[in-house]
Design a protein around this motif. Sequence first.
Motif, mmCIF file in Angstrom:
data_model
loop_
_atom_site.group_PDB
_atom_site.id
_atom_site.type_symbol
_atom_site.label_atom_id
_atom_site.label_comp_id
_atom_site.label_asym_id
_atom_site.label_seq_id
_atom_site.Cartn_x
_atom_site.Cartn_y
_atom_site.Cartn_z
ATOM 1 N N ALA A 236 28.541 -3.123 -28.409
ATOM 2 C CA ALA A 236 28.962 -2.082 -27.467
ATOM 3 C C ALA A 236 28.356 -0.732 -27.849
ATOM 4 O O ALA A 236 27.904 0.030 -26.987
ATOM 5 N N LEU A 237 28.321 -0.438 -29.150
ATOM 6 C CA LEU A 237 27.780 0.847 -29.604
ATOM 7 C C LEU A 237 26.290 0.936 -29.308
ATOM 8 O O LEU A 237 25.808 1.931 -28.759
ATOM 9 N N PHE A 238 25.545 -0.115 -29.637
ATOM 10 C CA PHE A 238 24.097 -0.052 -29.419
ATOM 11 C C PHE A 238 23.749 -0.092 -27.936
ATOM 12 O O PHE A 238 22.766 0.535 -27.514
ATOM 13 N N ALA A 239 24.568 -0.805 -27.138
ATOM 14 C CA ALA A 239 24.353 -0.772 -25.682
ATOM 15 C C ALA A 239 24.551 0.656 -25.175
ATOM 16 O O ALA A 239 23.780 1.143 -24.339
ATOM 17 N N GLY A 240 25.581 1.333 -25.687
ATOM 18 C CA GLY A 240 25.841 2.719 -25.301
ATOM 19 C C GLY A 240 24.705 3.641 -25.717
ATOM 20 O O GLY A 240 24.256 4.489 -24.938
ATOM 21 N N LEU A 241 24.218 3.483 -26.932
ATOM 22 C CA LEU A 241 23.123 4.334 -27.421
ATOM 23 C C LEU A 241 21.869 4.139 -26.562
ATOM 24 O O LEU A 241 21.208 5.111 -26.187
ATOM 25 N N ALA A 242 21.559 2.873 -26.222
ATOM 26 C CA ALA A 242 20.370 2.600 -25.409
ATOM 27 C C ALA A 242 20.538 3.194 -24.016
ATOM 28 O O ALA A 242 19.634 3.859 -23.490
ATOM 29 N N ALA A 243 21.722 2.983 -23.410
ATOM 30 C CA ALA A 243 21.954 3.475 -22.048
ATOM 31 C C ALA A 243 21.865 5.003 -22.006
ATOM 32 O O ALA A 243 21.235 5.574 -21.112
ATOM 33 N N TYR A 244 22.488 5.672 -22.984
ATOM 34 C CA TYR A 244 22.477 7.135 -22.978
ATOM 35 C C TYR A 244 21.074 7.676 -23.217
ATOM 36 O O TYR A 244 20.719 8.734 -22.701
ATOM 37 N N THR A 245 20.275 6.954 -23.999
ATOM 38 C CA THR A 245 18.906 7.400 -24.217
ATOM 39 C C THR A 245 18.130 7.372 -22.892
ATOM 40 O O THR A 245 17.351 8.291 -22.597
ATOM 41 N N LEU A 246 18.377 6.353 -22.060
ATOM 42 C CA LEU A 246 17.748 6.311 -20.738
ATOM 43 C C LEU A 246 18.261 7.444 -19.854
ATOM 44 O O LEU A 246 17.489 8.055 -19.103
ATOM 45 N N VAL A 247 19.562 7.737 -19.951
ATOM 46 C CA VAL A 247 20.122 8.867 -19.199
ATOM 47 C C VAL A 247 19.416 10.157 -19.608
ATOM 48 O O VAL A 247 19.073 11.004 -18.772
ATOM 49 N N TYR A 248 19.145 10.284 -20.909
ATOM 50 C CA TYR A 248 18.437 11.470 -21.412
ATOM 51 C C TYR A 248 17.061 11.586 -20.759
ATOM 52 O O TYR A 248 16.651 12.663 -20.329
ATOM 53 N N VAL A 249 16.355 10.457 -20.675
ATOM 54 C CA VAL A 249 15.020 10.466 -20.066
ATOM 55 C C VAL A 249 15.105 10.944 -18.612
ATOM 56 O O VAL A 249 14.331 11.809 -18.184
ATOM 57 N N VAL A 250 16.092 10.423 -17.878
ATOM 58 C CA VAL A 250 16.257 10.813 -16.472
ATOM 59 C C VAL A 250 16.558 12.308 -16.358
ATOM 60 O O VAL A 250 15.941 13.030 -15.558
ATOM 61 N N LEU A 251 17.512 12.788 -17.173
ATOM 62 C CA LEU A 251 17.883 14.201 -17.107
ATOM 63 C C LEU A 251 16.709 15.089 -17.490
ATOM 64 O O LEU A 251 16.474 16.132 -16.867
ATOM 65 N N MET A 252 15.951 14.679 -18.509
ATOM 66 C CA MET A 252 14.808 15.473 -18.947
ATOM 67 C C MET A 252 13.756 15.576 -17.842
ATOM 68 O O MET A 252 13.200 16.652 -17.599
ATOM 69 N N ARG A 253 13.480 14.467 -17.158
ATOM 70 C CA ARG A 253 12.473 14.498 -16.087
ATOM 71 C C ARG A 253 12.887 15.492 -15.006
ATOM 72 O O ARG A 253 12.072 16.259 -14.512
ATOM 73 N N ARG A 254 14.168 15.485 -14.668
ATOM 74 C CA ARG A 254 14.652 16.417 -13.636
ATOM 75 C C ARG A 254 14.594 17.862 -14.123
ATOM 76 O O ARG A 254 14.193 18.768 -13.399
ATOM 77 N N ARG A 255 15.030 18.062 -15.382
ATOM 78 C CA ARG A 255 15.101 19.428 -15.910
ATOM 79 C C ARG A 255 13.704 20.020 -16.069
ATOM 80 O O ARG A 255 13.489 21.212 -15.835
ATOM 81 N N ILE A 256 12.732 19.172 -16.461
ATOM 82 C CA ILE A 256 11.351 19.645 -16.603
ATOM 83 C C ILE A 256 10.775 19.994 -15.229
ATOM 84 O O ILE A 256 10.094 21.013 -15.061
ATOM 85 N N GLU A 257 11.101 19.180 -14.231
ATOM 86 C CA GLU A 257 10.681 19.458 -12.851
ATOM 87 C C GLU A 257 11.211 20.821 -12.407
ATOM 88 O O GLU A 257 10.480 21.627 -11.819
#
Lengths: 141, 319
Positions: free
Chosen positions: B185-206
Amino acid sequence: MRRYARFVIPALGLVAVLLGFLLFNLKDSLVFFRTPTEVVQEAQAGDGDRMRLGGQVVAGTIDETTDGVAFDVSDGTTTIAVIHTGAPQQLFQEGIGVVITGTWDGTMFHSDEMMVKHDEQYRTEDGGEYHPGDYPDSATG
Amino acid sequence: MTRSRFFEFAAVAAVAAALAVALGIGEERTMGNLARVLFVHVPSAWLAYLSFVVTLVGSGLYLRTKDLRWDRFAASSAEVGVFFTTLAIALGMIWGRSTWGVWWTWDARLVLTAVMLFVYLGYLALRRSIPDRLARARRSAWLGILGIVQIPLVHFSVVWWRTLHQQATIFNTEGMQMDWPFRSALFAGLAAYTLVYVVLMRRRIELARLEDRFEDLVAAEEREVAGEAVTAPRYEGSTELEIEETPPPARSRRAVVLALAIAAFLVAAVAVVSSQATSLSRWGWVAYAYTVAYVAMLTYVAWLAWRITVTRRRVEEVS
């Protein structure tokens, strides 16, 4: 020299001094709680100073009192009897870590604030213990 | 499927999978259901660390290359990092109230995390206070580099000082003291949040790119008006030429009112649930923490989208 650099240098110095002070000078006094051994050895009994005491609740010592709960707290070396006033936290149980705030009278610790300290171990309900090298099925033995 | 759609889809799927694992596994022996808060609290704290390390990298690369793309990269990561530091503290408070029994205490880990939050809020404030883009990029890059000292300070605070907060779970000196269901559960959460980070970063950089484009267009317009004598305010020291600042276009009053209403509603909801803390069941605490985590994330995504829309409209108006 740029005006901005004149501001950066003292700021850097300040940060360095603060960090050094924090890491070396305060390292011993920045403890969140004292262990039973430290309380017995160092605390002035009966001076009414409030302090935090941390340790594990000894199994088989929990007794309900009229306005709270009595139990023993141990750090593995020293055990202290505690009288706590007020409702215990919901996770309060035998063997769990507690940090309580109150006074030490030389024989008893009188506390009126309790925090439960849980450790970094996460175990399944059927008592699986993780040992390095174990596989999932053998971990739930 | 475009690349940005792909990342958004992957992030949503990963979050759904992580949620299913985190809520589907059995109870922890000591904490019961309360242990489930770990699977949102730790990934949030991980993203705070990751964001500020990325800010460090972006800041260093900006100072080397003087390429403003790295400045936007560093600044975007700092904003995302501030969001996740706040979220980690908020979820930590909920977890703390339900397990320790207190919302907050002056423990080394808690205090140092709050200090880290305020230093990076200072980074964002510093950026807003400098109109000269190159000076802003250079100065905030130095702060982005200096700020990194806090990460080891926060992470090792539980080792260096005796704290109420437990020791690190993943980088534990005696190995990870965690049974398999909780690990997955912890590693699934870490992986999922890392993808969320990528999405947020792409938007914020835009958004950062659009903001810089808007500044460029405004500067170009002023140059046309003023003639060849005036250089663009892109260069340090050019403010001596007394270029008038264009007032920002008036924001839609309805949007501001709506944002304030949503914020007031969220604050009121958190206050009401918090005041009922003693009567919350363990599942109630888990629901509270997960609701705060995902409502906060959706709100941030919506806010980013709104800022992108408004800035894009401004760019179109000027050009």
